[in-house]
Design an enzyme around this catalytic site. Structure first.
Site, PDB file in Angstrom:
ATOM      1  N   ASP A  24      98.256  21.561  43.449  1.00 22.83           N
ATOM      2  CA  ASP A  24      97.371  22.664  43.834  1.00 22.83           C
ATOM      3  C   ASP A  24      97.846  24.025  43.352  1.00 22.83           C
ATOM      4  O   ASP A  24      97.366  25.055  43.833  1.00 22.83           O
ATOM      5  CB  ASP A  24      97.162  22.720  45.361  1.00 22.83           C
ATOM      6  CG  ASP A  24      96.360  21.539  45.875  1.00 22.83           C
ATOM      7  OD1 ASP A  24      95.541  21.018  45.100  1.00 22.83           O
ATOM      8  OD2 ASP A  24      96.569  21.142  47.035  1.00 22.83           O
ATOM      9  N   SER A  28      95.175  22.514  36.182  1.00 21.93           N
ATOM     10  CA  SER A  28      93.930  22.140  35.511  1.00 21.93           C
ATOM     11  C   SER A  28      92.979  23.328  35.418  1.00 21.93           C
ATOM     12  O   SER A  28      92.271  23.498  34.411  1.00 21.93           O
ATOM     13  CB  SER A  28      93.260  20.978  36.264  1.00 21.93           C
ATOM     14  OG  SER A  28      94.099  19.841  36.292  1.00 21.93           O
ATOM     15  N   ASP A 100      98.161  18.366  30.568  1.00 21.72           N
ATOM     16  CA  ASP A 100      98.078  18.754  31.979  1.00 21.72           C
ATOM     17  C   ASP A 100      98.710  17.626  32.778  1.00 21.72           C
ATOM     18  O   ASP A 100      98.205  16.506  32.812  1.00 21.72           O
ATOM     19  CB  ASP A 100      96.616  18.954  32.378  1.00 21.72           C
ATOM     20  CG  ASP A 100      96.468  19.337  33.842  1.00 21.72           C
ATOM     21  OD1 ASP A 100      97.408  19.947  34.384  1.00 21.72           O
ATOM     22  OD2 ASP A 100      95.424  19.020  34.441  1.00 21.72           O
ATOM     23  N   THR A 101      99.844  17.911  33.435  1.00 25.23           N
ATOM     24  CA  THR A 101     100.617  16.856  34.084  1.00 25.23           C
ATOM     25  C   THR A 101     100.475  16.914  35.600  1.00 25.23           C
ATOM     26  O   THR A 101     100.209  17.974  36.166  1.00 25.23           O
ATOM     27  CB  THR A 101     102.103  16.952  33.702  1.00 25.23           C
ATOM     28  OG1 THR A 101     102.618  18.218  34.131  1.00 25.23           O
ATOM     29  CG2 THR A 101     102.271  16.846  32.202  1.00 25.23           C
ATOM     30  N   GLY A 457     118.419 -22.899  43.676  1.00 27.98           N
ATOM     31  CA  GLY A 457     117.561 -23.310  44.791  1.00 27.98           C
ATOM     32  C   GLY A 457     117.997 -22.594  46.052  1.00 27.98           C
ATOM     33  O   GLY A 457     119.025 -21.908  46.086  1.00 27.98           O
ATOM     34  N   GLY A 462     120.585 -28.533  48.708  1.00 26.89           N
ATOM     35  CA  GLY A 462     121.328 -29.705  48.268  1.00 26.89           C
ATOM     36  C   GLY A 462     122.054 -29.502  46.961  1.00 26.89           C
ATOM     37  O   GLY A 462     122.559 -30.471  46.362  1.00 26.89           O
ATOM     38  N   SER A 531     121.279 -17.985  43.122  1.00 25.90           N
ATOM     39  CA  SER A 531     120.817 -17.153  41.987  1.00 25.90           C
ATOM     40  C   SER A 531     119.315 -16.868  42.110  1.00 25.90           C
ATOM     41  O   SER A 531     118.527 -17.405  41.344  1.00 25.90           O
ATOM     42  CB  SER A 531     121.146 -17.818  40.655  1.00 25.90           C
ATOM     43  OG  SER A 531     120.770 -19.179  40.621  1.00 25.90           O
TER      44      SER A 531
END
Length: 623
Positions: A24, A28, A100-101, A457, A462, A531
């Site tokens: 604001d 722009s 314009d960023t 896993g 297991g 992992s």
């Protein structure tokens, strides 16, 4: 650092600049006013703008010039800029490209994108609010990205009755903050973008201001980057070979200039050759310079491919696989030190790791803060290591060859941008020591192909039981193995690591390097680790020769894992006694294309181990 400029002689060159500041502040609106008052808006655009102002405008019955730039429907509805809006316009004295960023903090990454090509920044400040956090953040990013000229546009001066003391207080406040930033000039201008005061011409309502109006200054400022005066840099984009009689190297000259007959060097390999011809769409040229898209033919047949860089032999870039850089993080997912990302420098893309996150920068105070990660829009100073040597310049020396983007390896999302500050000496001092006995000789003695069998896993799936059974079978058959188990390595090698995402990444990185060394010894290395992240499993895959990393997914439903709960971990995690537990409050990313997918329900561990043995035999790992 403040001052005004006298009018220069007309020069029809091109100036890239950005507007930035807090939300604001009127970015722009200022661009819209520039376009309108320069008579660069067509009548049909004005009529459409008047209609849009009634629907989306924020200025009552008046025309809302911000709508000339804010093109996205979401922007118009919210009255803010979200994306980077680029506009081209021209005056009798100069041509301009303006970006314009966005002003909102969450769009800081968009602002950095707009700043990357600019030579000048117009930083807007609401005269009622003064210097804000976002003003400081944008100024810091502008400095990091090599912008050296700042226009301090103190906007909405009409809302403070054109008071000179308000203007002067803001100027002093900003200069005190910016004295540590590397700006060549800071020119303050009081203006009202809404009403046009000091935008196109000097305003009678600010008689105390003796400087130039904004457009006059933009037309006169000497903000040329002098990129053509920098050393020659030519990143090869592609090898142009339409037939057997022609081989050229195509790309855009990043900096400097080149002539037919000039000597050039392939930066990384060091091969020296000469430019035979400069080929363009319009025919042959004797000379080309920065920004020209050309194809170069050379006098020698060399091994050159996309990503290589042709450079001046008398002023070469640094070639190194480790460097320090300032990084702007642009992803909602935090940076994880140790994780493998991709870095794109010029036309070359290589795997890269953050080896150290030295500190992040507090944009309010400029202080250096200790940290172990970077969040969205944060800025940090890091050390990085690439998988192969790269050619680069320090960003302060050459913006074109000193910047890079960071890419997530799986989503292909751009997650960060970096500016190289210097190469790390240790990167250029370290060399591989050749060994007289290598991987192949050790493998022949053991009658096997070295490989990594990576079991992944959930906890309780297991993995350890199957891994033990597998190693026993291989050992009994006379093969040479080593079993690395997740719990065991945390008693020694990784005893300093916890279970955060960063620690899990480092855990697997270390284990991967150990597994690689063991394959160099000719062993079949069995790894049993949760992992949880695909990126780290792929990182280990890339450490060993193709076809020797075998991912085995031990697929057991989490309900079954929790029912077994061999170590009582699930019950503790559900009770909140264990944090970052995979499957409960930390994610698990199952393999997408494992070499072997084993479901454990209804099968015994020895059956599953035999399936792995069968796979190893089929892939010629077992001789």
């Amino acid at each position: 650092m403040t001052g005004t400029l006298a009018r220069a002689e007309p020069a029809k060159d091109l100036l890239h600049f950005i507007t930035c500041g807090s939300v604001d502040d009127g970015k722009s609106t200022l661009i819209g006013r520039l376009l309108h008052d320069s008579s660069l808006v067509f009548d049909d655009q004005l009529r459409a703008l008047a209609r849009d102002s009634q629907k989306h405008g924020t200025t009552g019955d008046e025309i809302d010039f911000a709508l000339l730039v804010d093109g996205l429907e979401a922007e118009r509805e919210q009255g803010i800029t979200i994306d980077v809006a680029y506009r081209f316009f021209t005056t009798p004295r100069r041509s301009f490209i303006v970006a314009d960023t966005p002003g909102h903090e969450q769009y800081t990454r968009n602002m950095a994108t707009g700043a990357s090509k600019a030579s000048l920044a117009v930083i807007l400040i609401d005269a009622r609010k003064g210097v804000l956090v976002q003003t400081r953040r944008h100024s810091l990013i502008c400095s990091m990205l090599g912008i050296r000229h700042i226009v301090l546009a103190i906007n909405k001066i009409d809302l403070v009755d054109f008071a000179r003391p308000v203007y002067e207080h803001i100027v002093q406040d900003y200069l005190a903050f910016a004295k540590e930033l590397d700006f060549a000039s800071i020119v303050p201008i009081p203006l009202s973008a809404r009403y046009g005061d000091n935008v196109i011409g000097r305003s009678e309502r600010t008689p105390w201001y003796s400087g130039l109006a904004l457009l006059d200054y933009l037309e006169a400022v000497d903000a040329a980057s002098e990129i053509t005066e920098l050393p020659f840099r030519f990143p090869v984009q592609w090898v142009n070979r339409p037939n057997l009689d022609f081989r050229g190297y195509s790309g855009t000259i990043a900096s400097g200039r080149v002539r037919s007959g000039d000597p050039v060097v392939v930066a990384v390999s060091g091969y020296v050759t000469r430019v035979r011809e400069i080929v363009t769409a319009d025919g042959l040229r004797e000379m080309a310079e920065a920004g020209d898209a050309v194809t170069l033919t050379l006098t020698d047949e060399l091994d050159i491919s996309r990503g290589d860089m042709l450079v001046s032999p008398t002023d070469r870039p640094e070639v190194n696989d480790q460097f320090a850089a300032e990084v702007i993080w642009m992803s909602d997912h935090p940076l994880v030190s140790g994780r493998s990302y991709l870095a794109r420098i010029g036309t070359r893309t290589v795997p890269i790791n953050f080896t150290a996150l030295k500190y992040k920068i507090d944009v309010n105070s400029g202080k250096h803060l200790a940290t172990s990660t970077l969040e969205l829009n944060e800025i940090g100073v890091c050390n990085l290591a690439a998988a192969a040597p790269m050619a680069f310049d320090a960003y302060a020396t050459n913006r074109a060859t000193g910047c890079f983007i960071i890419i997530d390896r799986f989503s292909n999302e751009t997650v960060g941008a970096g500016m190289i500050t210097f190469g790390l000496r240790r990167g250029s001092n370290l060399h591989w020591q050749p060994l007289l006995v290598g991987r192949e000789q050790r493998a022949v003695i053991k009658h096997q192909t070295p490989a990594v069998v990576w079991m992944t896993g959930l906890s309780g799936a297991g993995k350890s039981t199957i891994a033990n059974n597998l190693e026993q079978r291989l050992s009994t058959a006379g093969y040479h193995t080593m079993l690395l188990d997740g719990d065991n390595v945390r008693h020694g090698l990784n005893r300093d690591l916890g279970f955060t995402e960063a620690d899990r990444v480092e855990n697997i990185r270390r284990v991967g390097e150990v597994a690689k060394l063991m394959t160099e010894a000719g062993l079949i290395v069995i790894c049993s680790f949760i992992s949880p992240y695909r990126a780290e499993r792929e990182m280990v895959r890339e450490l060993v020769p193709q076809g020797t990393f075998l991912e085995v997914f031990i697929d057991t439903p989490i309900e079954e894992c929790a029912r077994r709960d061999p170590k009582g971990l699930y019950s503790k995690a559900k009770a909140g006694k264990i944090k970052n537990f995979t499957g409960i409050d930390a994610p698990y990313e199952p393999p997408e294309h494992p070499e072997l997918h084993l479901t454990t329900i209804g099968r015994e561990p020895d059956q599953l181990a035999q399936l792995i043995v069968d796979m190893l035999a089929a892939r010629k790992i077992l001789h």
